[in-house]
Design a protein around this motif. Sequence first.
Motif, PDB file in Angstrom:
ATOM      1  N   GLN A  72       2.088  -9.507  -4.948  1.00 60.24           N
ATOM      2  CA  GLN A  72       2.858  -9.750  -3.734  1.00 60.24           C
ATOM      3  C   GLN A  72       3.066  -8.463  -2.936  1.00 60.24           C
ATOM      4  O   GLN A  72       4.046  -8.330  -2.206  1.00 60.24           O
ATOM      5  N   TYR A  73       2.139  -7.535  -3.077  1.00 58.83           N
ATOM      6  CA  TYR A  73       2.340  -6.207  -2.516  1.00 58.83           C
ATOM      7  C   TYR A  73       1.310  -5.903  -1.435  1.00 58.83           C
ATOM      8  O   TYR A  73       0.162  -6.347  -1.511  1.00 58.83           O
ATOM      9  N   PRO A  74       1.697  -5.110  -0.422  1.00 56.81           N
ATOM     10  CA  PRO A  74       0.752  -4.717   0.628  1.00 56.81           C
ATOM     11  C   PRO A  74      -0.429  -3.955   0.040  1.00 56.81           C
ATOM     12  O   PRO A  74      -0.363  -3.452  -1.095  1.00 56.81           O
ATOM     13  N   PRO A  75      -1.507  -3.826   0.795  1.00 59.50           N
ATOM     14  CA  PRO A  75      -2.728  -3.218   0.240  1.00 59.50           C
ATOM     15  C   PRO A  75      -2.585  -1.763  -0.187  1.00 59.50           C
ATOM     16  O   PRO A  75      -3.358  -1.282  -1.012  1.00 59.50           O
ATOM     17  N   GLY A  76      -1.578  -1.058   0.351  1.00 58.99           N
ATOM     18  CA  GLY A  76      -1.383   0.330  -0.069  1.00 58.99           C
ATOM     19  C   GLY A  76      -0.992   0.474  -1.523  1.00 58.99           C
ATOM     20  O   GLY A  76      -1.111   1.566  -2.101  1.00 58.99           O
ATOM     21  N   ALA A  77      -0.541  -0.608  -2.146  1.00 65.71           N
ATOM     22  CA  ALA A  77      -0.206  -0.554  -3.577  1.00 65.71           C
ATOM     23  C   ALA A  77      -1.449  -0.338  -4.429  1.00 65.71           C
ATOM     24  O   ALA A  77      -1.358   0.178  -5.548  1.00 65.71           O
ATOM     25  N   GLY A  78      -2.605  -0.743  -3.900  1.00 67.00           N
ATOM     26  CA  GLY A  78      -3.843  -0.589  -4.657  1.00 67.00           C
ATOM     27  C   GLY A  78      -4.129   0.846  -5.063  1.00 67.00           C
ATOM     28  O   GLY A  78      -4.324   1.138  -6.257  1.00 67.00           O
ATOM     29  N   PRO A  79      -4.179   1.808  -4.118  1.00 64.58           N
ATOM     30  CA  PRO A  79      -4.421   3.192  -4.503  1.00 64.58           C
ATOM     31  C   PRO A  79      -3.379   3.756  -5.470  1.00 64.58           C
ATOM     32  O   PRO A  79      -3.708   4.582  -6.335  1.00 64.58           O
ATOM     33  N   VAL A  80      -2.119   3.322  -5.336  1.00 60.58           N
ATOM     34  CA  VAL A  80      -1.078   3.805  -6.244  1.00 60.58           C
ATOM     35  C   VAL A  80      -1.363   3.360  -7.673  1.00 60.58           C
ATOM     36  O   VAL A  80      -1.199   4.122  -8.630  1.00 60.58           O
ATOM     37  N   LEU A  81      -1.802   2.109  -7.836  1.00 60.95           N
ATOM     38  CA  LEU A  81      -2.102   1.595  -9.168  1.00 60.95           C
ATOM     39  C   LEU A  81      -3.424   2.126  -9.702  1.00 60.95           C
ATOM     40  O   LEU A  81      -3.644   2.139 -10.925  1.00 60.95           O
TER      41      LEU A  81
END
Length: 426
Positions: A72-81
Amino acid sequence: MSPFRKHRTPGRVRALAAAWLATRALMLWLLAHDRLAPLGGGGVSREVGHLYFHWYGVLSEGAFPAGDRLWQYPPGAGPVLLAPGLLPGLTYFTAFVVCALAADAVIAAALTRAGLRPGGGPRGAWLWVLGLPLLLHIPLARYDVQVTAFAVVSLLALSRRPRVCGAFAAMGALVKVWPALALIGTPRGRSTREVWASAAVTAAALLAVLAALFSGPFDFLRQQSGRGVQIESLGGTVLGFARHAGWPGAARYQYGAMEFVGPYTGAVAACSLALTVAAFGLMLLWRVRARRWTTATPYDAALTAVLLFTVTSRVISPQYMVWLLGLAAVCLTSRHTTQRPVAALILAATAVSSAAYPGLYGEVVHSTWTGCLLMLVRNGLLATAAGVSFVRLWRSGLPAAAPRRGVPAGRERGTHRIPTGLRTRQ
């Protein structure tokens, strides 16, 4: 800076560093013993080791977790993970904790440096260093510390580097939307234009890159819209007490959280959304009506906005307290802040929140009297903090009264002139 203050500064920094090391060692010990029942029985660390690691595998293939109800997170969460995978020789879990500690250290260092500026103070750094451990080991097993780092750096860069402020706010907003609220208190005029333009350009550029590199970057919108009333939210507190009055609903795990299901939950969720819209309207009204800005106004406005949106949300997870601690700490780096009582209320709410989760979470899930009262106290403290925060922000923006005879303008009690560096950007 006076010679006496110069002499005290290295000692203060060393004391803060020692406190950070000691408290973070304690948090790591708690994380290592996460399987103990009072610490959650393994539930806190499981999210990183299982859910985040699963998403890491999907993201590594060049796609966002499309169709996953938990994403349920915006796409910027991808690089963080994905970032923990860049640390060689470590398991994903260990690398994730290292990344969280690094972001934590960046926040502490930024707050310490801000406190050394003219008109600053060390209270903000101390609040962060000593306040975060009130959440036990939760901050090390969620990526909210990383998100908070974007917001803290953004706010502290505003007075000297407006474009950097906007860029960091945009990056944070692409990870978890709330850092965009950090921009609501930017001074009118050139500062606002520079900050918001930088934020828009940064967000557009990053979205374009993520859309080119990954498939399904906006699938999170479909999952986010399906969320219900989390048991720890303000609406969830009402429904928890309603169970004692005969309401037939129950708590169920869905969309990554324990939510209430049953009659009237849709109405409660709709009410929460309406309150969020009203909160947004209040902040816009403040911005239109405010006539006075100090160096602390952008910090105070950011805290007020996030508090209002947190309290009115359908979801108030324990890690949301990390956001509020970070913003309260930024406020306390300025002696002109109006939010000192609010920071105290947030600290109290943080302590109660960790008692509710993980300590007595079973009581909250089953809506026992103990669980309901814990949520009433925690959410009551947050609601009070939001109300006090908005009232103090509103009053601080009112036009200054005419000075009394014989008292120079700007010397009245409670008034502050806008520093020259900030005033030239209005």
